[in-house]
Design an enzyme around this catalytic site. Structure first.
Site, PDB file in Angstrom:
ATOM      1  N   GLU A 114       0.862  -1.195   0.000  1.00 12.48           N
ATOM      2  CA  GLU A 114       0.000   0.000   0.000  1.00 12.48           C
ATOM      3  C   GLU A 114       0.891   1.235   0.000  1.00 12.48           C
ATOM      4  O   GLU A 114       2.106   1.140   0.211  1.00 12.48           O
ATOM      5  CB  GLU A 114      -0.938  -0.007   1.213  1.00 12.48           C
ATOM      6  CG  GLU A 114      -1.965  -1.124   1.146  1.00 12.48           C
ATOM      7  CD  GLU A 114      -2.992  -1.098   2.264  1.00 12.48           C
ATOM      8  OE1 GLU A 114      -3.216  -0.033   2.867  1.00 12.48           O
ATOM      9  OE2 GLU A 114      -3.546  -2.160   2.554  1.00 12.48           O
ATOM     10  N   HIS A 231      -9.162   9.325   2.868  1.00  9.14           N
ATOM     11  CA  HIS A 231      -8.766   8.205   2.004  1.00  9.14           C
ATOM     12  C   HIS A 231      -8.993   8.643   0.565  1.00  9.14           C
ATOM     13  O   HIS A 231     -10.059   9.160   0.235  1.00  9.14           O
ATOM     14  CB  HIS A 231      -9.594   6.968   2.331  1.00  9.14           C
ATOM     15  CG  HIS A 231      -8.995   5.719   1.769  1.00  9.14           C
ATOM     16  ND1 HIS A 231      -8.973   5.471   0.405  1.00  9.14           N
ATOM     17  CD2 HIS A 231      -8.376   4.675   2.349  1.00  9.14           C
ATOM     18  CE1 HIS A 231      -8.366   4.308   0.195  1.00  9.14           C
ATOM     19  NE2 HIS A 231      -7.986   3.811   1.358  1.00  9.14           N
ATOM     20  N   ARG A 277      -0.724   8.827   1.600  1.00  9.36           N
ATOM     21  CA  ARG A 277      -2.127   9.149   1.361  1.00  9.36           C
ATOM     22  C   ARG A 277      -2.448  10.636   1.278  1.00  9.36           C
ATOM     23  O   ARG A 277      -3.316  11.055   0.529  1.00  9.36           O
ATOM     24  CB  ARG A 277      -2.918   8.574   2.519  1.00  9.36           C
ATOM     25  CG  ARG A 277      -3.907   7.594   2.065  1.00  9.36           C
ATOM     26  CD  ARG A 277      -4.559   6.990   3.234  1.00  9.36           C
ATOM     27  NE  ARG A 277      -4.462   5.556   3.056  1.00  9.36           N
ATOM     28  CZ  ARG A 277      -4.939   4.682   3.905  1.00  9.36           C
ATOM     29  NH1 ARG A 277      -5.502   5.096   5.013  1.00  9.36           N
ATOM     30  NH2 ARG A 277      -4.834   3.410   3.665  1.00  9.36           N
ATOM     31  N   HIS A 338     -11.433   9.614   6.669  1.00  8.74           N
ATOM     32  CA  HIS A 338     -11.148   8.192   6.891  1.00  8.74           C
ATOM     33  C   HIS A 338     -10.588   7.899   8.279  1.00  8.74           C
ATOM     34  O   HIS A 338     -10.945   6.906   8.903  1.00  8.74           O
ATOM     35  CB  HIS A 338     -10.153   7.745   5.818  1.00  8.74           C
ATOM     36  CG  HIS A 338      -9.804   6.299   5.838  1.00  8.74           C
ATOM     37  ND1 HIS A 338     -10.747   5.304   5.676  1.00  8.74           N
ATOM     38  CD2 HIS A 338      -8.609   5.658   5.991  1.00  8.74           C
ATOM     39  CE1 HIS A 338     -10.144   4.124   5.726  1.00  8.74           C
ATOM     40  NE2 HIS A 338      -8.852   4.308   5.926  1.00  8.74           N
ATOM     41  N   ARG A 373      -0.994   9.121   8.852  1.00  7.76           N
ATOM     42  CA  ARG A 373      -0.830   7.692   9.151  1.00  7.76           C
ATOM     43  C   ARG A 373      -0.410   6.898   7.909  1.00  7.76           C
ATOM     44  O   ARG A 373      -0.974   7.057   6.830  1.00  7.76           O
ATOM     45  CB  ARG A 373      -2.154   7.127   9.670  1.00  7.76           C
ATOM     46  CG  ARG A 373      -2.112   5.642   9.950  1.00  7.76           C
ATOM     47  CD  ARG A 373      -3.438   5.183  10.493  1.00  7.76           C
ATOM     48  NE  ARG A 373      -4.495   5.329   9.536  1.00  7.76           N
ATOM     49  CZ  ARG A 373      -4.913   4.374   8.715  1.00  7.76           C
ATOM     50  NH1 ARG A 373      -4.347   3.177   8.739  1.00  7.76           N
ATOM     51  NH2 ARG A 373      -5.893   4.598   7.867  1.00  7.76           N
TER      52      ARG A 373
HETATM   53  C1  SIN Z   1      -7.449   0.535   2.769  1.00  4.00           C
HETATM   54  O1  SIN Z   1      -7.715  -0.649   2.612  1.00  4.00           O
HETATM   55  O2  SIN Z   1      -7.124   1.282   1.845  1.00  4.00           O
HETATM   56  C2  SIN Z   1      -7.522   1.110   4.141  1.00  4.00           C
HETATM   57  C3  SIN Z   1      -6.366   0.697   4.929  1.00  4.00           C
HETATM   58  C4  SIN Z   1      -6.043   1.739   5.957  1.00  4.00           C
HETATM   59  O3  SIN Z   1      -6.780   2.693   6.115  1.00  4.00           O
HETATM   60  O4  SIN Z   1      -4.984   1.610   6.563  1.00  4.00           O
END
Ligand code: SIN
Length: 521
Positions: A114, A231, A277, A338, A373
Site C-alpha cells: 500500500e 482516504h 495518502r 477516513h 498515518r
Molecule cells: C485501505 O484498505 O485502503 C484502508 C487501509 C487503511 O486505512 O490503513
C-alpha cells in the site's frame, strides 16, 4: 449501578483484544453503542502492516512510518508498535484469525503493498481483513464468563471524583431509555475515530468521536486533531454509502485517471499512486476543484477477472452491485474522511492525563501516526497499544475497590417538540461545516468561518442537550459538535502545512515540528 474491574467502551480491535486479556484477571464490562460487530475495524479492508518476511526489517517499517508521519511521529512509540507487532499477530493467529497465505503454501503469508510502504508487508484476509479479525475476537469474547457485553449502550460522559480520578462512565441504555452508572477500577476508551463528523466518510455511522469528546469535556489532554486523513479512493455513488476501494488495489497496479482518460498523479509525486495518502488525496482534490469535476477514475482493468475476484472478492462484488465490473470498467472515486491521527494523548502504557483512564486505537493520540498515518498501521496500533494497557493495568487488580458515591444524572427533562428533527438538522449542519471548511485544503478564512459557525452550533446544541431527554442521536450530535470544535482549535494553532493539514495561507513547513495540544482545564 454496574461495577467491574475493567470498563471498556468500544468494540473494535483495541477494545475486544483488551477485553480478552483483561478477563483473565478481572471482571470486564464491555460497552458498545450498537452491536459488537459495528466498528471501524469490522470495515477495514486493506490489512495490518507488520514485519513478518525475512527480507523486511523493523528499521524499514519504522522508517516508512516516520516518513509518512511528516516529521511528527513519536519515534519511541513507533518503535514499540513495530517491534511488538509480530507477537501480537501471532496471538491473533492463535485465536483463529486466518490471514491469506501464498498460493500453494501453508506457512507463507501473501503480503500486500500500500501507499508509503517501501515493500510488501501487509497481512490481509482477502479484502475483508477487519471483518475476519472482528469475527474471531467476538467469537472468543462470547466464550468468556468474566466479560459482560452491553450492546446498545451509549456512553454519555466520564465520571471523575473530586481528586479528578476517573471512576467510570454515565451510560445511556438505548433500548430502555435509562441512564446507568458504570463504575470501574479502570476505564479504557477504545471507541475509534470521528469520520462521521464529515459529510463524506469511509467510516461506519458509529464513528462519531464519542470517546475523544468525553475525554475533552472531562479535561484530558487532546492532541493533533487537525490531522484528519482523507482516504483517496472511496466509491463515488449516490447509493453506495461510504464504500472504500482499498489502497491495496493501487498496490496491485490500479492507476488514477481523469475523465478524459489522462493521468495526473505523476505531477504530484514520483511515487505516483503509491505516494503517502495525504499527497494522493490532495492531488485528487486539486484536480477535481480545478476542473470542476465530481470524481476521478481508478483503473484496475490491467488485472484479470480471475485475479480480481480472488484478491478483492468484496470490492469486486460490491462494485458489480452498482453496475461496475472492475475487470472491464473504471471505478469512479473521490476522497472521503477516513482516520483521525489525533485524539486523547496517551503515554507508552496507554495512560491518559486523567488518572485511571486509558485509551487505545484511533481514539488515542499515541504519536505513532504523526501528521499522516501510514496505510494499514491502525489495526497494528490498536492491538499493540491495547496489550500495553493490559500489562500496565495489572497493578490495579490487587487494590481494593473504594465507593465513589456517584450521583445519578437526571434524564427526565422537559421535552421540546420536534427534537428529533432538530438533532437531524444540526447533524447535517455540523457535517457540512467540517466538509466545507475543515476539509483537505484549508485557509485562514475557512478556519475563521468554521470557528464562527461552530460557536453558534455549540450554544444551540448544548442548550438542546440540557433541555431534551437523552437519545443516542442527541449524544452523538453533541460529541460531533465537540470534535468539530477540537479540529478548529488545533487547525488554528498550526501555522504551517504539514502532512494532512494543508493551509493555503501557510503553504510551508516550519523548522520545528510540534504537536498541537488542547484541553479545557
Ligand atoms: C485501505 O484498505 O485502503 C484502508 C487501509 C487503511 O486505512 O490503513
Amino acid at each position: 449501578m454496574i461495577r467491574s474491574d475493567y470498563l471498556i467502551i468500544g468494540s473494535g480491535i483495541a477494545g475486544l483484544s483488551l477485553a480478552l486479556k483483561a478477563s483473565k484477571n478481572g471482571s470486564v464490562s464491555l460497552v458498545t453503542k450498537k452491536k459488537l460487530f459495528d466498528s471501524a475495524t469490522g470495515k477495514a479492508q486493506g490489512g495490518i502492516a507488520c514485519v513478518t518476511d525475512e527480507s523486511d526489517s523493523f528499521e524499514a517499517h519504522i522508517r516508512d512510518t516516520i516518513i509518512s508521519g511528516a516529521g511528527l511521529c513519536n519515534e519511541k512509540m513507533v518503535e514499540k508498535m513495530v517491534v511488538e507487532g509480530p507477537e501480537r499477530i501471532k496471538e491473533l493467529i492463535a485465536l483463529g484469525v486466518k490471514f491469506t497465505k501464498k498460493k500453494d503454501s501453508d506457512s507463507e503469508f501473501e503480503l500486500a503493498l500500500e501507499g508509503g510502504h517501501g515493500k510488501r508487508r501487509i497481512l490481509h484476509a482477502g479484502d475483508i481483513t477487519g471483518n475476519e479479525i472482528e469475527r474471531v475476537l467476538i467469537r472468543n469474547i462470547e466464550k468468556h464468563k468474566n466479560i459482560t457485553v452491553y450492546e446498545h449502550y451509549t456512553a454519555i460522559d466520564l465520571i471523575l471524583d473530586k481528586d479528578r480520578i476517573c471512576r467510570g462512565v454515565y451510560v445511556f441504555d438505548n433500548e430502555n431509555n435509562n441512564t446507568e452508572i458504570f463504575e470501574a477500577k479502570i476505564t479504557i476508551l477504545t471507541c475509534g475515530g470521528a469520520g462521521k463528523t464529515y459529510l463524506y466518510t469511509s467510516n461506519p455511522d458509529v464513528a462519531t468521536g464519542d470517546a475523544v469528546a468525553m475525554a475533552y469535556r472531562a479535561g484530558a489532554d487532546i492532541a493533533n486533531m487537525e490531522f484528519v486523513q482523507f482516504h483517496p479512493t472511496c466509491l463515488y455513488s449516490s447509493d453506495a454509502k461510504s464504500f472504500l476501494i482499498s489502497e491495496a488495489v493501487r498496490g496491485e497496479g490500479a492507476v488514477l485517471k481523469l475523465k478524459d482518460g489522462g493521468s495526473f498523479i505523476e505531477k504530484y509525486s514520483p511515487q505516483k499512486e503509491l505516494a503517502p495518502r495525504d499527497i494522493v488525496a490532495r492531488a485528487i482534490d486539486n484536480e477535481l476543484k480545478s476542473r470542476g469535476e465530481k470524481f476521478v477514475y481508478l483503473d484496475i482493468t490491467v488485472r484479470s477477472k480471475d485475479f480480481l475476484m480472488k484478491r478483492f472478492p468484496n470490492i469486486y462484488a460490491k462494485c458489480l452491485e452498482y453496475g461496475i465490473d472492475i475487470s472491464k470498467d473504471m471505478i469512479p472515486v473521490v476522497p472521503a474522511a477516513h482516520f483521525f491521527c489525533g485524539g486523547v494523548v496517551i503515554d507508552e502504557n496507554g495512560r491518559t492525563s486523567i488518572k485511571n483512564l486509558y485509551a487505545a486505537g484511533e481514539t488515542a493520540c499515541s504519536g505513532v501516526h504523526g501528521a499522516n498515518r501510514l496505510a494499514s498501521n491502525s489495526l497494528l496500533e490498536g492491538v499493540v497499544y491495547a496489550d500495553r494497557v493490559y500489562k500496565d493495568s495489572l497493578q490495579f487488580l490487587g487494590k481494593e475497590y473504594s465507593e465513589a458515591n456517584v450521583k445519578p444524572i437526571d434524564n427526565i427533562k422537559f421535552s421540546v417538540n420536534e427534537s428529533a428533527v432538530f438533532a437531524q438538522k444540526k447533524e447535517e449542519e455540523v457535517r457540512r461545516l467540517t466538509w466545507d471548511y475543515l476539509g483537505i485544503s484549508r485557509s485562514n478564512e475557512k478556519l475563521l468561518k468554521a470557528q464562527e459557525e461552530a460557536d453558534i452550533l455549540k450554544v444551540e446544541i448544548e442548550q438542546y442537550f440540557k433541555e431534551v431527554p437523552f437519545t443516542a442521536d442527541g449524544i452523538e450530535l453533541r460529541n460531533m459538535m465537540f470534535i468539530t470544535e477540537m479540529i478548529v482549535r488545533s487547525a488554528v494553532q498550526r501555522k504551517e502545512s504539514r502532512g494532512l493539514h494543508f493551509n493555503t495561507d501557510y503553504p510551508f513547513l516550519l523548522p520545528d515540528a510540534k504537536d498541537t495540544l488542547i484541553n479545557i482545564r
